[in-house]
Design a protein around this motif. Sequence first.
Motif, PDB file in Angstrom:
ATOM      1  N   LEU A 139       0.834  -1.204   0.000  1.00 30.81           N
ATOM      2  CA  LEU A 139       0.000   0.000   0.000  1.00 30.81           C
ATOM      3  C   LEU A 139       0.869   1.255   0.000  1.00 30.81           C
ATOM      4  CD1 LEU A 139      -2.784  -1.035   2.536  1.00 30.81           C
ATOM      5  CD2 LEU A 139      -2.979  -0.885   0.041  1.00 30.81           C
ATOM      6  N   THR A 140       1.963   1.216   0.734  1.00 30.05           N
ATOM      7  CA  THR A 140       2.897   2.340   0.725  1.00 30.05           C
ATOM      8  C   THR A 140       3.442   2.554  -0.685  1.00 30.05           C
ATOM      9  OG1 THR A 140       3.516   1.912   3.026  1.00 30.05           O
ATOM     10  CG2 THR A 140       5.027   3.253   1.712  1.00 30.05           C
ATOM     11  N   GLY A 141       3.797   1.464  -1.356  1.00 28.62           N
ATOM     12  CA  GLY A 141       4.318   1.573  -2.716  1.00 28.62           C
ATOM     13  C   GLY A 141       3.307   2.168  -3.679  1.00 28.62           C
ATOM     14  N   LEU A 142       2.054   1.739  -3.565  1.00 26.80           N
ATOM     15  CA  LEU A 142       1.008   2.275  -4.441  1.00 26.80           C
ATOM     16  C   LEU A 142       0.753   3.749  -4.128  1.00 26.80           C
ATOM     17  CD1 LEU A 142      -1.436  -0.774  -4.386  1.00 26.80           C
ATOM     18  CD2 LEU A 142      -0.165   0.063  -6.387  1.00 26.80           C
ATOM     19  N   ALA A 143       0.774   4.114  -2.849  1.00 25.28           N
ATOM     20  CA  ALA A 143       0.581   5.511  -2.479  1.00 25.28           C
ATOM     21  C   ALA A 143       1.720   6.377  -3.002  1.00 25.28           C
ATOM     22  CB  ALA A 143       0.464   5.639  -0.962  1.00 25.28           C
ATOM     23  N   ASN A 144       2.950   5.873  -2.901  1.00 21.44           N
ATOM     24  CA  ASN A 144       4.084   6.609  -3.460  1.00 21.44           C
ATOM     25  C   ASN A 144       3.908   6.840  -4.958  1.00 21.44           C
ATOM     26  OD1 ASN A 144       5.480   6.801  -1.031  1.00 21.44           O
ATOM     27  ND2 ASN A 144       6.655   4.931  -1.377  1.00 21.44           N
ATOM     28  N   ARG A 152       4.282   9.648  -9.305  1.00 20.93           N
ATOM     29  CA  ARG A 152       4.219   9.350 -10.734  1.00 20.93           C
ATOM     30  C   ARG A 152       2.929   9.808 -11.391  1.00 20.93           C
ATOM     31  NH1 ARG A 152       4.135   3.507 -11.127  1.00 20.93           N
ATOM     32  NH2 ARG A 152       3.923   3.958 -13.352  1.00 20.93           N
ATOM     33  N   ILE A 153       1.813   9.715 -10.672  1.00 20.92           N
ATOM     34  CA  ILE A 153       0.517   9.930 -11.316  1.00 20.92           C
ATOM     35  C   ILE A 153      -0.018  11.338 -11.099  1.00 20.92           C
ATOM     36  CG2 ILE A 153      -1.848   9.077 -11.511  1.00 20.92           C
ATOM     37  CD1 ILE A 153      -0.811   6.366 -10.492  1.00 20.92           C
ATOM     38  N   ALA A 154       0.039  11.822  -9.882  1.00 20.68           N
ATOM     39  CA  ALA A 154      -0.539  13.128  -9.572  1.00 20.68           C
ATOM     40  C   ALA A 154       0.006  14.271 -10.431  1.00 20.68           C
ATOM     41  CB  ALA A 154      -0.355  13.442  -8.090  1.00 20.68           C
ATOM     42  N   PRO A 155       1.296  14.270 -10.834  1.00 16.52           N
ATOM     43  CA  PRO A 155       1.766  15.373 -11.680  1.00 16.52           C
ATOM     44  C   PRO A 155       1.055  15.464 -13.032  1.00 16.52           C
ATOM     45  CG  PRO A 155       3.621  14.284 -10.643  1.00 16.52           C
ATOM     46  CD  PRO A 155       2.413  13.420 -10.374  1.00 16.52           C
ATOM     47  N   ASP A 156       0.567  14.338 -13.576  1.00 14.55           N
ATOM     48  CA  ASP A 156      -0.151  14.359 -14.858  1.00 14.55           C
ATOM     49  C   ASP A 156      -1.096  13.171 -14.942  1.00 14.55           C
ATOM     50  OD1 ASP A 156      -1.053  14.748 -17.422  1.00 14.55           O
ATOM     51  OD2 ASP A 156       0.932  14.790 -18.363  1.00 14.55           O
ATOM     52  N   PRO A 157      -2.188  13.200 -14.171  1.00 15.20           N
ATOM     53  CA  PRO A 157      -3.104  12.052 -14.155  1.00 15.20           C
ATOM     54  C   PRO A 157      -3.743  11.770 -15.512  1.00 15.20           C
ATOM     55  CG  PRO A 157      -4.022  13.911 -12.939  1.00 15.20           C
ATOM     56  CD  PRO A 157      -2.599  14.248 -13.230  1.00 15.20           C
ATOM     57  N   ALA A 158      -3.959  12.795 -16.323  1.00 15.20           N
ATOM     58  CA  ALA A 158      -4.589  12.585 -17.630  1.00 15.20           C
ATOM     59  C   ALA A 158      -3.712  11.711 -18.529  1.00 15.20           C
ATOM     60  CB  ALA A 158      -4.865  13.927 -18.300  1.00 15.20           C
ATOM     61  N   ALA A 159      -2.417  11.960 -18.523  1.00 15.27           N
ATOM     62  CA  ALA A 159      -1.503  11.152 -19.333  1.00 15.27           C
ATOM     63  C   ALA A 159      -1.471   9.714 -18.841  1.00 15.27           C
ATOM     64  CB  ALA A 159      -0.104  11.754 -19.320  1.00 15.27           C
ATOM     65  N   PHE A 160      -1.443   9.541 -17.528  1.00 18.72           N
ATOM     66  CA  PHE A 160      -1.432   8.192 -16.965  1.00 18.72           C
ATOM     67  C   PHE A 160      -2.717   7.461 -17.319  1.00 18.72           C
ATOM     68  CE2 PHE A 160      -1.648   4.901 -13.754  1.00 18.72           C
ATOM     69  CZ  PHE A 160      -0.329   4.481 -13.668  1.00 18.72           C
ATOM     70  N   ALA A 161      -3.846   8.148 -17.228  1.00 13.93           N
ATOM     71  CA  ALA A 161      -5.136   7.539 -17.552  1.00 13.93           C
ATOM     72  C   ALA A 161      -5.180   7.099 -19.008  1.00 13.93           C
ATOM     73  CB  ALA A 161      -6.269   8.516 -17.253  1.00 13.93           C
ATOM     74  N   ARG A 162      -4.590   7.870 -19.887  1.00 15.73           N
ATOM     75  CA  ARG A 162      -4.588   7.489 -21.313  1.00 15.73           C
ATOM     76  C   ARG A 162      -3.852   6.169 -21.520  1.00 15.73           C
ATOM     77  NH1 ARG A 162      -3.939  13.110 -22.060  1.00 15.73           N
ATOM     78  NH2 ARG A 162      -1.666  12.920 -22.228  1.00 15.73           N
ATOM     79  N   GLY A 163      -2.785   5.962 -20.778  1.00 16.51           N
ATOM     80  CA  GLY A 163      -2.054   4.703 -20.903  1.00 16.51           C
ATOM     81  C   GLY A 163      -2.893   3.514 -20.499  1.00 16.51           C
ATOM     82  N   LEU A 164      -3.658   3.652 -19.433  1.00  9.93           N
ATOM     83  CA  LEU A 164      -4.540   2.562 -19.007  1.00  9.93           C
ATOM     84  C   LEU A 164      -5.697   2.381 -19.975  1.00  9.93           C
ATOM     85  CD1 LEU A 164      -4.822   3.051 -15.137  1.00  9.93           C
ATOM     86  CD2 LEU A 164      -3.391   1.452 -16.403  1.00  9.93           C
ATOM     87  N   ALA A 165      -6.239   3.486 -20.476  1.00  3.43           N
ATOM     88  CA  ALA A 165      -7.393   3.417 -21.364  1.00  3.43           C
ATOM     89  C   ALA A 165      -7.067   2.679 -22.659  1.00  3.43           C
ATOM     90  CB  ALA A 165      -7.898   4.818 -21.670  1.00  3.43           C
ATOM     91  N   ASP A 191      -9.231   9.797  -9.734  1.00  5.98           N
ATOM     92  CA  ASP A 191      -8.119  10.597  -9.234  1.00  5.98           C
ATOM     93  C   ASP A 191      -6.839   9.760  -9.192  1.00  5.98           C
ATOM     94  OD1 ASP A 191      -8.170   8.984  -6.931  1.00  5.98           O
ATOM     95  OD2 ASP A 191      -9.324  10.441  -5.779  1.00  5.98           O
ATOM     96  N   ALA A 192      -5.750  10.388  -8.741  1.00  2.00           N
ATOM     97  CA  ALA A 192      -4.443   9.734  -8.798  1.00  2.00           C
ATOM     98  C   ALA A 192      -4.390   8.446  -7.988  1.00  2.00           C
ATOM     99  CB  ALA A 192      -3.359  10.699  -8.315  1.00  2.00           C
ATOM    100  N   PHE A 193      -5.018   8.432  -6.810  1.00  3.20           N
ATOM    101  CA  PHE A 193      -4.964   7.229  -5.978  1.00  3.20           C
ATOM    102  C   PHE A 193      -5.783   6.095  -6.588  1.00  3.20           C
ATOM    103  CE2 PHE A 193      -3.093  10.047  -2.928  1.00  3.20           C
ATOM    104  CZ  PHE A 193      -2.292   9.216  -2.154  1.00  3.20           C
TER     105      PHE A 193
END
Length: 230
Positions: free
Chosen positions: A63-68, A73-86, A154-156
């Motif tokens: 859980l600590t690793g996922l929170a980190n 990694r995600i909060a600075p640009d969640p839209a870009a991260f979401a596109r990768g998953l999508a 959101d990022a989490f």
Amino acid sequence: MKRFYKQVSVEPVAGGHAIRLDGRPVKTPARADLTLPTSALAHAVAAEWDAQAEEIDPRRMPLTGLANAAIDRIAPDPAAFARGLAAYAETDLLCYRADSPAKLVDRQAASWDPLLDWARDRYDVHFETVAGIIHRPQPDETVQRLAAAVAAHDAFHLAALQPLVTITGSLVIALALAEGRIDAEQAFAAAHLDELWQAEQWGEDALATEARENRRADFKAAARLLGLLV
């Protein structure tokens, strides 16, 4: 790294809940404050730190690793991260079926068709299914609507979705789990249906079983994170 602290605590702060080690804030690898959005998640992360023995083992702190990851990694640009998953909407596991034997075909249909039906109703989309592994494009509207569903998180939540999607190879399974359509055990079993079928036919392979159980542990941690964000 040796354990350097005695007491772990949780403190409400602006924007969430912080983890303290002997009163000092825990930092992420990028040196941001490890601030969690819910009390439940903060106490679960604190429990991971408190459970460490003389040596700190990050492998026992999922859980600590996922929170980190969410913060760094995600909060600075969640839209870009979401596109990768999508992008997984274009090659979702549930759309690629066996053409034989009949029992495997039936088992896939029994497990996977209800999930595709749920996604059709939930997002008003259409899926192209195919027997075999030759790529078949999904309708643009389907990809766009599923991408919008991912981007709404959101990022989490995205940090939790990432291993769920990559381990299963299915955006539909991950979204169904995130929205409570299925539980973690059902989701993992659906994603590993073919592998479990092969094991039934030919027997378990020790290395394959070990790899699957390692994936299960990562999958359960991500699913747990989702539950702690409520």
